[in-house]
Design a protein around this motif. Structure first.
Motif, PDB file in Angstrom:
ATOM      1  N   ALA A   1       0.834  -1.211   0.000  1.00  0.00           N
ATOM      2  CA  ALA A   1       0.000   0.000   0.000  1.00  0.00           C
ATOM      3  C   ALA A   1       0.865   1.256   0.000  1.00  0.00           C
ATOM      4  N   THR A   2       1.981   1.214   0.759  1.00  0.00           N
ATOM      5  CA  THR A   2       2.872   2.378   0.822  1.00  0.00           C
ATOM      6  C   THR A   2       3.551   2.632  -0.515  1.00  0.00           C
ATOM      7  N   ILE A   3       4.012   1.536  -1.164  1.00  0.00           N
ATOM      8  CA  ILE A   3       4.697   1.679  -2.452  1.00  0.00           C
ATOM      9  C   ILE A   3       3.751   2.222  -3.517  1.00  0.00           C
ATOM     10  N   PHE A   4       2.521   1.732  -3.496  1.00  0.00           N
ATOM     11  CA  PHE A   4       1.574   2.142  -4.528  1.00  0.00           C
ATOM     12  C   PHE A   4       0.856   3.453  -4.198  1.00  0.00           C
ATOM     13  N   SER A   5       1.094   3.992  -3.002  1.00  0.00           N
ATOM     14  CA  SER A   5       0.445   5.260  -2.639  1.00  0.00           C
ATOM     15  C   SER A   5       0.805   6.393  -3.597  1.00  0.00           C
ATOM     16  N   PRO A   6       2.114   6.585  -3.950  1.00  0.00           N
ATOM     17  CA  PRO A   6       2.426   7.652  -4.918  1.00  0.00           C
ATOM     18  C   PRO A   6       1.728   7.459  -6.261  1.00  0.00           C
ATOM     19  N   ILE A   7       1.625   6.180  -6.692  1.00  0.00           N
ATOM     20  CA  ILE A   7       0.941   5.913  -7.959  1.00  0.00           C
ATOM     21  C   ILE A   7      -0.533   6.280  -7.842  1.00  0.00           C
ATOM     22  N   ILE A   8      -1.127   5.919  -6.693  1.00  0.00           N
ATOM     23  CA  ILE A   8      -2.536   6.258  -6.469  1.00  0.00           C
ATOM     24  C   ILE A   8      -2.721   7.769  -6.445  1.00  0.00           C
ATOM     25  N   ILE A   9      -1.765   8.472  -5.801  1.00  0.00           N
ATOM     26  CA  ILE A   9      -1.846   9.939  -5.745  1.00  0.00           C
ATOM     27  C   ILE A   9      -1.730  10.534  -7.144  1.00  0.00           C
ATOM     28  N   LEU A  10      -0.783  10.005  -7.946  1.00  0.00           N
ATOM     29  CA  LEU A  10      -0.624  10.501  -9.317  1.00  0.00           C
ATOM     30  C   LEU A  10      -1.870  10.232 -10.152  1.00  0.00           C
ATOM     31  N   LEU A  11      -2.432   9.025 -10.006  1.00  0.00           N
ATOM     32  CA  LEU A  11      -3.658   8.706 -10.738  1.00  0.00           C
ATOM     33  C   LEU A  11      -4.803   9.607 -10.295  1.00  0.00           C
ATOM     34  N   SER A  12      -4.837   9.892  -8.986  1.00  0.00           N
ATOM     35  CA  SER A  12      -5.864  10.802  -8.473  1.00  0.00           C
ATOM     36  C   SER A  12      -5.685  12.196  -9.051  1.00  0.00           C
ATOM     37  N   ALA A  13      -4.415  12.656  -9.098  1.00  0.00           N
ATOM     38  CA  ALA A  13      -4.143  13.984  -9.660  1.00  0.00           C
ATOM     39  C   ALA A  13      -4.513  14.029 -11.139  1.00  0.00           C
ATOM     40  N   LEU A  14      -4.169  12.945 -11.873  1.00  0.00           N
ATOM     41  CA  LEU A  14      -4.499  12.889 -13.296  1.00  0.00           C
ATOM     42  C   LEU A  14      -6.009  12.872 -13.507  1.00  0.00           C
ATOM     43  N   GLY A  15      -6.691  12.033 -12.713  1.00  0.00           N
ATOM     44  CA  GLY A  15      -8.146  11.991 -12.816  1.00  0.00           C
ATOM     45  C   GLY A  15      -8.774  13.328 -12.466  1.00  0.00           C
ATOM     46  N   GLY A  16      -8.249  13.954 -11.397  1.00  0.00           N
ATOM     47  CA  GLY A  16      -8.751  15.276 -11.017  1.00  0.00           C
ATOM     48  C   GLY A  16      -8.513  16.298 -12.107  1.00  0.00           C
TER      49      GLY A  16
ATOM     50  N   LEU B   1      -8.249  15.734 -15.370  1.00  0.00           N
ATOM     51  CA  LEU B   1      -9.155  15.496 -16.498  1.00  0.00           C
ATOM     52  C   LEU B   1     -10.568  15.979 -16.182  1.00  0.00           C
ATOM     53  N   ILE B   2     -11.009  15.705 -14.953  1.00  0.00           N
ATOM     54  CA  ILE B   2     -12.360  16.133 -14.562  1.00  0.00           C
ATOM     55  C   ILE B   2     -12.441  17.656 -14.516  1.00  0.00           C
ATOM     56  N   ILE B   3     -11.424  18.278 -13.894  1.00  0.00           N
ATOM     57  CA  ILE B   3     -11.433  19.740 -13.770  1.00  0.00           C
ATOM     58  C   ILE B   3     -11.276  20.396 -15.138  1.00  0.00           C
ATOM     59  N   LYS B   4     -10.428  19.789 -15.992  1.00  0.00           N
ATOM     60  CA  LYS B   4     -10.251  20.335 -17.340  1.00  0.00           C
ATOM     61  C   LYS B   4     -11.572  20.339 -18.094  1.00  0.00           C
ATOM     62  N   ARG B   5     -12.301  19.230 -17.973  1.00  0.00           N
ATOM     63  CA  ARG B   5     -13.603  19.147 -18.641  1.00  0.00           C
ATOM     64  C   ARG B   5     -14.590  20.142 -18.032  1.00  0.00           C
ATOM     65  N   SER B   6     -14.533  20.267 -16.698  1.00  0.00           N
ATOM     66  CA  SER B   6     -15.457  21.180 -16.022  1.00  0.00           C
ATOM     67  C   SER B   6     -15.152  22.635 -16.350  1.00  0.00           C
ATOM     68  N   PHE B   7     -13.848  22.941 -16.553  1.00  0.00           N
ATOM     69  CA  PHE B   7     -13.450  24.324 -16.799  1.00  0.00           C
ATOM     70  C   PHE B   7     -13.480  24.695 -18.278  1.00  0.00           C
ATOM     71  N   LYS B   8     -13.770  23.730 -19.151  1.00  0.00           N
ATOM     72  CA  LYS B   8     -13.783  24.037 -20.583  1.00  0.00           C
ATOM     73  C   LYS B   8     -14.757  25.163 -20.926  1.00  0.00           C
ATOM     74  N   PRO B   9     -15.979  25.158 -20.360  1.00  0.00           N
ATOM     75  CA  PRO B   9     -16.876  26.290 -20.654  1.00  0.00           C
ATOM     76  C   PRO B   9     -16.283  27.631 -20.244  1.00  0.00           C
ATOM     77  N   ILE B  10     -15.570  27.657 -19.102  1.00  0.00           N
ATOM     78  CA  ILE B  10     -14.952  28.906 -18.656  1.00  0.00           C
ATOM     79  C   ILE B  10     -13.837  29.304 -19.618  1.00  0.00           C
ATOM     80  N   LYS B  11     -13.086  28.303 -20.112  1.00  0.00           N
ATOM     81  CA  LYS B  11     -12.045  28.594 -21.098  1.00  0.00           C
ATOM     82  C   LYS B  11     -12.659  29.150 -22.378  1.00  0.00           C
ATOM     83  N   ASP B  12     -13.821  28.601 -22.766  1.00  0.00           N
ATOM     84  CA  ASP B  12     -14.516  29.119 -23.950  1.00  0.00           C
ATOM     85  C   ASP B  12     -14.933  30.570 -23.737  1.00  0.00           C
ATOM     86  N   ILE B  13     -15.398  30.872 -22.526  1.00  0.00           N
ATOM     87  CA  ILE B  13     -15.779  32.254 -22.210  1.00  0.00           C
ATOM     88  C   ILE B  13     -14.566  33.168 -22.327  1.00  0.00           C
TER      89      ILE B  13
END
Length: 453
Positions: A154-169, A171-183
């Motif tokens: 669990a400790t070894i894979f924690s950084p990978i989980i954090i990176l995947l969480s950051a990547l997922g976040g 992608l989600i935030i990028k999609r959510s902010f796309k309308p604001i970028k269009d504005i």
């Protein structure tokens, strides 16, 4: 962090708190697993030892299971627990496990822990009949190793989980902010290109951002309508004024011929001068209107260097009269652009005329050409009076004059640079200016390269 975008701040803060939560979970996992391991192994050794204590009997120097057929000899091992039978604090029956110290004190019904040879043992003693003691011995290392491996994994894979969480976040935030970028993109286009026909896309979910975009679009509709009404008004007024001005000028010229009184003739000349000034304003307003309605059929492939060179030749006498030198540096590349030749000559005429008018005696003008991947950039630099920093942003506004002088010539109308900007923008170009007071002014005209075959 003040200069970071909101998107980046959210991702970093989200990842930071996720890492903290993951760290807390790992700590809880480690603490809880240690406690669970201790409780589980303690229960197992107690249950196994008590079970065997109730089932064995000792006869003829042998330990038997009472309920087994043919009095089966006890093998001293059950459910992972090794058993020893003590008599008078010494081992009487049973094999002593390797690395186990059999001489630890007897403590009835008490869990003891012994660490020898890198192995952790749990020890539990039960009192038997006839002075015998049954000791259960349990090696907890295999189970502890399993728990430890889970924690390490669990400790070894924690950084990978954090990176995947950051990547997922992200992608989600990028999609959510796309309308604001269009504005933002639409607002930038409107600001830089003054194209009020642009609208923010509203194909996304009908949430708060959608409501904001829709409200901005409604506001842009009103702004565009106001600007169009203003342009239409200027066009209508210009057309309506042209005829009476022509009539007034004709009558003034007739009166000038017929009138004998010199003072009256002087007044008529003044009237004609004002009529000419009004005609000039009307003509430039009409030219602005025509510029906004340029069609593709009116465009030709033009060599920009030759056009600028030809335009500058019409100012030869004016340059000599003002003792100003003009240098055009020939480019070593093709300067072909697609434009309306008449309009482009007018734009460069206005810029060269301003460079002469606002230059200093014995000053100079330099015209240079540069090329980028997609544009031809023409630079017109003079050694003139310069423009005050706070006025630079306004010089392209219609009727704005950086100079407070009230001279009654073409340059003082405040329409020249407004017309230049309209012409450049209608050709998908950009005009920029840099100026330093008492040093000079440089105009940069960027026009798309001619990519036609």
């Amino acid at each position: 962090m003040k200069k970071w975008s909101i998107k980046k701040k959210i991702i970093i803060i989200n990842t930071f708190f996720f890492a903290i939560l993951l760290g807390i979970n790992l700590y809880i996992l480690k603490t809880a697993s240690s406690q669970i391991l201790s409780d589980q192994t303690s229960r197992e050794i107690i249950d196994a030892t008590l079970e065997i204590a109730n089932e064995i009997k000792i006869e003829d120097d042998q330990v038997y299971l009472e309920e087994s057929e043919d009095d089966e000899v006890f093998r001293y091992y059950h459910d992972g627990v090794v058993f020893l039978v003590y008599e008078s604090s010494s081992v009487a029956f049973g094999p002593v496990p390797t690395n186990f110290n059999p001489n630890i004190p007897i403590e009835i019904n008490t869990i003891q822990t012994q660490e020898t040879g890198g192995i952790t043992w749990l020890v539990y003693d039960v009192d038997l009949e006839n002075g015998y003691i049954l000791r259960g011995i349990y090696d907890i290392n295999p189970m502890a190793d399993s728990v430890r491996n889970v924690i390490i994994f669990a400790t070894i894979f924690s950084p990978i989980i954090i990176l995947l969480s950051a990547l997922g976040g992200y992608l989600i935030i990028k999609r959510s902010f796309k309308p604001i970028k269009d504005i933002y993109s639409t607002a930038s286009i409107i600001k830089n290109e003054e194209d009020y026909s642009k609208r923010i896309p509203t194909h996304f979910a009908k949430d708060e951002v959608y409501e904001l975009a829709d409200m901005v679009n409604q506001m842009l509709d009103q702004v565009e309508q106001s600007i169009n009404r203003e342009k239409q008004f200027s066009s209508n007024v210009s057309h309506e004024l042209r005829t009476p001005l022509t009539v007034m000028k004709a009558h003034a010229e007739y009166l000038l011929i017929k009138e004998k009184d010199k003072s009256v003739k002087s007044d008529i000349v003044t009237i004609m001068s004002q009529i000419s000034l009004m005609e000039n304003i009307v003509n430039q307003l009409l030219e602005l209107t025509r510029t906004r309605h340029l069609s593709r059929s009116e465009l030709d492939s033009i060599e920009l260097y030759e056009l600028v060179k030809l335009t500058s030749e019409s100012f030869t006498q004016k340059l000599e009269d003002n003792h100003i030198s003009l240098e055009i540096i020939p480019p070593n590349f093709d300067t072909s652009v697609v434009c309306n030749q008449t309009m482009m000559i007018r734009a460069f005429s206005n810029l060269i005329n301003n460079a002469i008018k606002y230059n200093r005696p014995n000053g100079s003008i330099k015209i240079m050409f540069n090329k980028t991947a997609n544009t031809i950039i023409t630079t017109i630099a003079d050694t003139g009076l310069g423009i005050e920093k706070e006025k630079i942003a306004k010089i392209f506004d219609p009727f704005y004059r950086a100079s407070e002088s009230r001279t009654q010539d073409d340059a003082s109308l405040g329409l020249g640079l407004a017309l230049v900007k309209e012409i450049i923008q209608i050709h998908d170009g950009v005009i920029q200016v840099q100026s330093v007071e008492n040093i000079g002014t440089s105009f940069f005209i960027s026009l798309p390269i001619n990519n036609q075959e």
